[in-house]
Design a protein around this motif. Structure first.
Motif, PDB file in Angstrom:
ATOM      1  N   ALA A  11     -43.191  25.230 -85.358  1.00  0.00           N
ATOM      2  CA  ALA A  11     -42.716  26.049 -86.474  1.00  0.00           C
ATOM      3  C   ALA A  11     -41.197  26.066 -86.430  1.00  0.00           C
ATOM      4  CB  ALA A  11     -43.255  27.476 -86.371  1.00  0.00           C
ATOM      5  N   ILE A  12     -40.596  26.232 -87.596  1.00  0.00           N
ATOM      6  CA  ILE A  12     -39.141  26.344 -87.715  1.00  0.00           C
ATOM      7  C   ILE A  12     -38.819  27.703 -88.313  1.00  0.00           C
ATOM      8  CG2 ILE A  12     -37.057  25.471 -88.837  1.00  0.00           C
ATOM      9  CD1 ILE A  12     -38.430  22.710 -88.940  1.00  0.00           C
ATOM     10  N   ILE A  13     -37.941  28.455 -87.669  1.00  0.00           N
ATOM     11  CA  ILE A  13     -37.447  29.687 -88.261  1.00  0.00           C
ATOM     12  C   ILE A  13     -35.983  29.474 -88.635  1.00  0.00           C
ATOM     13  CG2 ILE A  13     -37.012  30.705 -85.960  1.00  0.00           C
ATOM     14  CD1 ILE A  13     -37.495  33.464 -87.332  1.00  0.00           C
ATOM     15  N   GLY A  14     -35.703  29.594 -89.917  1.00  0.00           N
ATOM     16  CA  GLY A  14     -34.383  29.273 -90.448  1.00  0.00           C
ATOM     17  C   GLY A  14     -34.542  28.180 -91.488  1.00  0.00           C
ATOM     18  N   SER A  15     -34.306  28.504 -92.756  1.00  0.00           N
ATOM     19  CA  SER A  15     -34.561  27.541 -93.828  1.00  0.00           C
ATOM     20  C   SER A  15     -33.278  27.055 -94.490  1.00  0.00           C
ATOM     21  CB  SER A  15     -35.481  28.160 -94.891  1.00  0.00           C
ATOM     22  OG  SER A  15     -34.905  29.364 -95.413  1.00  0.00           O
ATOM     23  N   GLY A  16     -32.162  27.114 -93.740  1.00  0.00           N
ATOM     24  CA  GLY A  16     -30.905  26.578 -94.244  1.00  0.00           C
ATOM     25  C   GLY A  16     -30.838  25.074 -94.055  1.00  0.00           C
ATOM     26  N   SER A  17     -29.636  24.523 -94.150  1.00  0.00           N
ATOM     27  CA  SER A  17     -29.465  23.064 -94.073  1.00  0.00           C
ATOM     28  C   SER A  17     -29.977  22.482 -92.776  1.00  0.00           C
ATOM     29  CB  SER A  17     -27.980  22.710 -94.251  1.00  0.00           C
ATOM     30  OG  SER A  17     -27.521  23.092 -95.526  1.00  0.00           O
ATOM     31  N   ILE A  18     -29.688  23.152 -91.652  1.00  0.00           N
ATOM     32  CA  ILE A  18     -30.167  22.651 -90.363  1.00  0.00           C
ATOM     33  C   ILE A  18     -31.688  22.649 -90.330  1.00  0.00           C
ATOM     34  CG2 ILE A  18     -30.304  23.146 -87.896  1.00  0.00           C
ATOM     35  CD1 ILE A  18     -27.479  24.083 -87.943  1.00  0.00           C
ATOM     36  N   GLY A  19     -32.285  23.743 -90.821  1.00  0.00           N
ATOM     37  CA  GLY A  19     -33.737  23.834 -90.834  1.00  0.00           C
ATOM     38  C   GLY A  19     -34.386  22.763 -91.693  1.00  0.00           C
ATOM     39  N   ILE A  20     -33.771  22.443 -92.836  1.00  0.00           N
ATOM     40  CA  ILE A  20     -34.325  21.411 -93.718  1.00  0.00           C
ATOM     41  C   ILE A  20     -34.283  20.047 -93.035  1.00  0.00           C
ATOM     42  CG2 ILE A  20     -34.087  20.221 -95.925  1.00  0.00           C
ATOM     43  CD1 ILE A  20     -32.822  22.790 -97.044  1.00  0.00           C
ATOM     44  N   ASP A  21     -33.124  19.710 -92.470  1.00  0.00           N
ATOM     45  CA  ASP A  21     -32.984  18.424 -91.795  1.00  0.00           C
ATOM     46  C   ASP A  21     -33.946  18.331 -90.614  1.00  0.00           C
ATOM     47  OD1 ASP A  21     -31.087  15.938 -91.492  1.00  0.00           O
ATOM     48  OD2 ASP A  21     -31.256  16.772 -89.475  1.00  0.00           O
ATOM     49  N   LEU A  22     -34.070  19.416 -89.867  1.00  0.00           N
ATOM     50  CA  LEU A  22     -34.980  19.461 -88.723  1.00  0.00           C
ATOM     51  C   LEU A  22     -36.425  19.277 -89.173  1.00  0.00           C
ATOM     52  CD1 LEU A  22     -35.131  19.967 -85.653  1.00  0.00           C
ATOM     53  CD2 LEU A  22     -35.338  22.403 -86.167  1.00  0.00           C
ATOM     54  N   MET A  23     -36.746  19.832 -90.332  1.00  0.00           N
ATOM     55  CA  MET A  23     -38.097  19.711 -90.877  1.00  0.00           C
ATOM     56  C   MET A  23     -38.479  18.243 -91.073  1.00  0.00           C
ATOM     57  SD  MET A  23     -39.546  21.231 -94.495  1.00  0.00           S
ATOM     58  CE  MET A  23     -38.386  20.281 -95.498  1.00  0.00           C
ATOM     59  N   TYR A  24     -37.580  17.460 -91.661  1.00  0.00           N
ATOM     60  CA  TYR A  24     -37.877  16.038 -91.884  1.00  0.00           C
ATOM     61  C   TYR A  24     -37.989  15.274 -90.564  1.00  0.00           C
ATOM     62  CZ  TYR A  24     -37.047  16.794 -96.851  1.00  0.00           C
ATOM     63  OH  TYR A  24     -37.125  17.243 -98.157  1.00  0.00           O
ATOM     64  N   LYS A  25     -37.155  15.625 -89.600  1.00  0.00           N
ATOM     65  CA  LYS A  25     -37.230  14.964 -88.301  1.00  0.00           C
ATOM     66  C   LYS A  25     -38.540  15.310 -87.596  1.00  0.00           C
ATOM     67  CE  LYS A  25     -32.285  14.438 -87.169  1.00  0.00           C
ATOM     68  NZ  LYS A  25     -31.792  14.375 -88.547  1.00  0.00           N
ATOM     69  N   ALA A  26     -38.939  16.568 -87.652  1.00  0.00           N
ATOM     70  CA  ALA A  26     -40.186  16.980 -87.007  1.00  0.00           C
ATOM     71  C   ALA A  26     -41.396  16.319 -87.657  1.00  0.00           C
ATOM     72  CB  ALA A  26     -40.319  18.505 -87.065  1.00  0.00           C
ATOM     73  N   MET A  27     -41.358  16.190 -88.976  1.00  0.00           N
ATOM     74  CA  MET A  27     -42.481  15.570 -89.678  1.00  0.00           C
ATOM     75  C   MET A  27     -42.624  14.091 -89.328  1.00  0.00           C
ATOM     76  SD  MET A  27     -42.385  17.268 -93.475  1.00  0.00           S
ATOM     77  CE  MET A  27     -43.862  16.376 -93.943  1.00  0.00           C
ATOM     78  N   ARG A  28     -41.523  13.458 -88.987  1.00  0.00           N
ATOM     79  CA  ARG A  28     -41.549  12.040 -88.651  1.00  0.00           C
ATOM     80  C   ARG A  28     -42.026  11.795 -87.213  1.00  0.00           C
ATOM     81  NH1 ARG A  28     -36.608  11.016 -90.092  1.00  0.00           N
ATOM     82  NH2 ARG A  28     -35.668  10.916 -88.033  1.00  0.00           N
ATOM     83  N   SER A  29     -42.001  12.834 -86.386  1.00  0.00           N
ATOM     84  CA  SER A  29     -42.343  12.674 -84.977  1.00  0.00           C
ATOM     85  C   SER A  29     -43.847  12.491 -84.777  1.00  0.00           C
ATOM     86  CB  SER A  29     -41.888  13.901 -84.178  1.00  0.00           C
ATOM     87  OG  SER A  29     -42.404  13.848 -82.851  1.00  0.00           O
ATOM     88  N   PRO A  30     -44.252  11.502 -83.995  1.00  0.00           N
ATOM     89  CA  PRO A  30     -45.680  11.310 -83.722  1.00  0.00           C
ATOM     90  C   PRO A  30     -46.235  12.334 -82.738  1.00  0.00           C
ATOM     91  CG  PRO A  30     -44.395   9.733 -82.461  1.00  0.00           C
ATOM     92  CD  PRO A  30     -43.422  10.450 -83.366  1.00  0.00           C
ATOM     93  N   HIS A  31     -45.352  13.125 -82.124  1.00  0.00           N
ATOM     94  CA  HIS A  31     -45.783  14.083 -81.102  1.00  0.00           C
ATOM     95  C   HIS A  31     -45.790  15.533 -81.589  1.00  0.00           C
ATOM     96  CE1 HIS A  31     -45.643  10.892 -78.122  1.00  0.00           C
ATOM     97  NE2 HIS A  31     -44.455  10.568 -78.564  1.00  0.00           N
ATOM     98  N   LEU A  32     -45.350  15.757 -82.835  1.00  0.00           N
ATOM     99  CA  LEU A  32     -45.253  17.116 -83.354  1.00  0.00           C
ATOM    100  C   LEU A  32     -46.043  17.257 -84.646  1.00  0.00           C
ATOM    101  CD1 LEU A  32     -41.411  17.694 -82.856  1.00  0.00           C
ATOM    102  CD2 LEU A  32     -43.263  18.372 -81.304  1.00  0.00           C
ATOM    103  N   ASP A  33     -46.630  18.428 -84.817  1.00  0.00           N
ATOM    104  CA  ASP A  33     -47.369  18.763 -86.038  1.00  0.00           C
ATOM    105  C   ASP A  33     -46.715  20.016 -86.621  1.00  0.00           C
ATOM    106  OD1 ASP A  33     -49.158  19.211 -88.055  1.00  0.00           O
ATOM    107  OD2 ASP A  33     -50.836  19.765 -86.749  1.00  0.00           O
TER     108      ASP A  33
END
Length: 296
Positions: A11-33
């Motif tokens: 889960a990500i807490i914080g929906s600013g620019s860092i959170g958005i960029d982190l969201m795309y990186k996490a979605m691309r990871s084969p080890h994270l859901d």
């Protein structure tokens, strides 16, 4: 038969620019859901993008996480140092691994290129600062090649557009946290950190320069140590590059790197934000892989 990868629920807490960029990186990871993204405004771009991608969202922040803790394993906290200190009280009670993107200084400090192995069992992992993630690998590499290291100074320059409100509000904490981590990883007794916010248009790439004072016998040994470290950082931050190899001038050794982001959401010049997000993903993936090995 292919091995089944058991992914860690994040889960990500914080929906600013860092959170958005982190969201795309996490979605691309084969080890994270990535299960959810939470913030404070239902109208925020981060929550809007997450909803469009089918990810659960909420503007209720930590209260929402408190009611859904059983569905997650790892939380990326991209809020502020002050908020993280409050949030972590809940993370601790819920026994959630927290990856702290703020300079709160309450968790185990991690720079993935140096001490990733040592934090696998930690519940709260602190990523220092963006300047710390860029400079500490260099400071550590220099220290390995020096006989004695008396002083380390770090100057990071970032684009104004990549310095959001949280960064500006946390500048004092940024400096203190970076200086402490520099001393911890380099072994020097004295350190100084400087952050320059450049208003130039278009935005400039992040650049970090390290100045070191001490004794060493071989400049080539220093250069080799720095080159090896840069390769290690590039494994999770591809845009990390040396722009000035170690040189000596007026009793100081100087080395400089630039960090260019991957452009997942943030502009490429925002390497300061990209490097700490890349470090966060590296920590989460290492934890997930270690967990998979233990389970197997």
């Amino acid at each position: 038969m292919e091995a089944v990868i058991s992914r860690k629920r994040a889960a990500i807490i914080g929906s600013g620019s860092i959170g958005i960029d982190l969201m795309y990186k996490a979605m691309r990871s084969p080890h994270l859901d990535l299960k959810m993204v939470v913030g404070r405004s239902q109208a925020s771009e981060g929550l809007s993008r997450a909803r469009d991608l089918g990810i659960a969202t909420s503007a209720e922040g930590i209260d929402f996480l408190a009611h859904h803790a059983s569905g997650i394993d790892i939380v990326f906290d991209a809020t502020s140092a002050q908020s993280h200190r409050i949030n972590d009280q809940f993370f601790r009670k819920a026994n959630l691994m927290a990856i702290d993107m703020t300079p709160a200084k309450i968790g185990a400090i991690c720079v993935p290129s140096i001490n990733l192995d040592s934090i696998v069992a930690e519940r709260n992992v602190n990523l220092v600062t963006c300047g710390g993630q860029a400079s500490i690998p260099l400071a550590y590499a220099i220290a390995q090649a020096f006989d004695t290291l008396e002083y380390i100074e770090v100057a990071s320059t970032i684009a104004s557009d990549s310095a959001g409100m949280a960064t500006r509000e946390n500048i004092n904490q940024y400096i203190l946290t970076t200086e402490q981590a520099l001393r911890q990883f380099s072994g020097t007794g004295k350190s100084k950190a400087v952050l320059n916010i450049n208003p130039a248009k278009p935005g400039i790439n992040m650049q970090t320069t390290v100045f070191a004072k001490g004794r060493y016998h071989s400049l080539e040994k220093v250069k080799a140590s720095v080159r090896e470290m840069v390769v290690r950082v590039q494994r999770y931050v591809p845009g990390y590059e040396v722009v000035l190899e170690p040189v000596e001038s007026k009793g100081y050794l100087t080395v400089s790197v630039t960090v260019r982001g991957s452009g997942d959401y943030l502009p490429a010049y925002a390497g300061n934000l990209d490097i700490i997000n890349c470090a966060a993903i590296a920590v989460a993936e290492f934890n997930a892989v270690s967990w998979e090995r233990t389970a197997a």
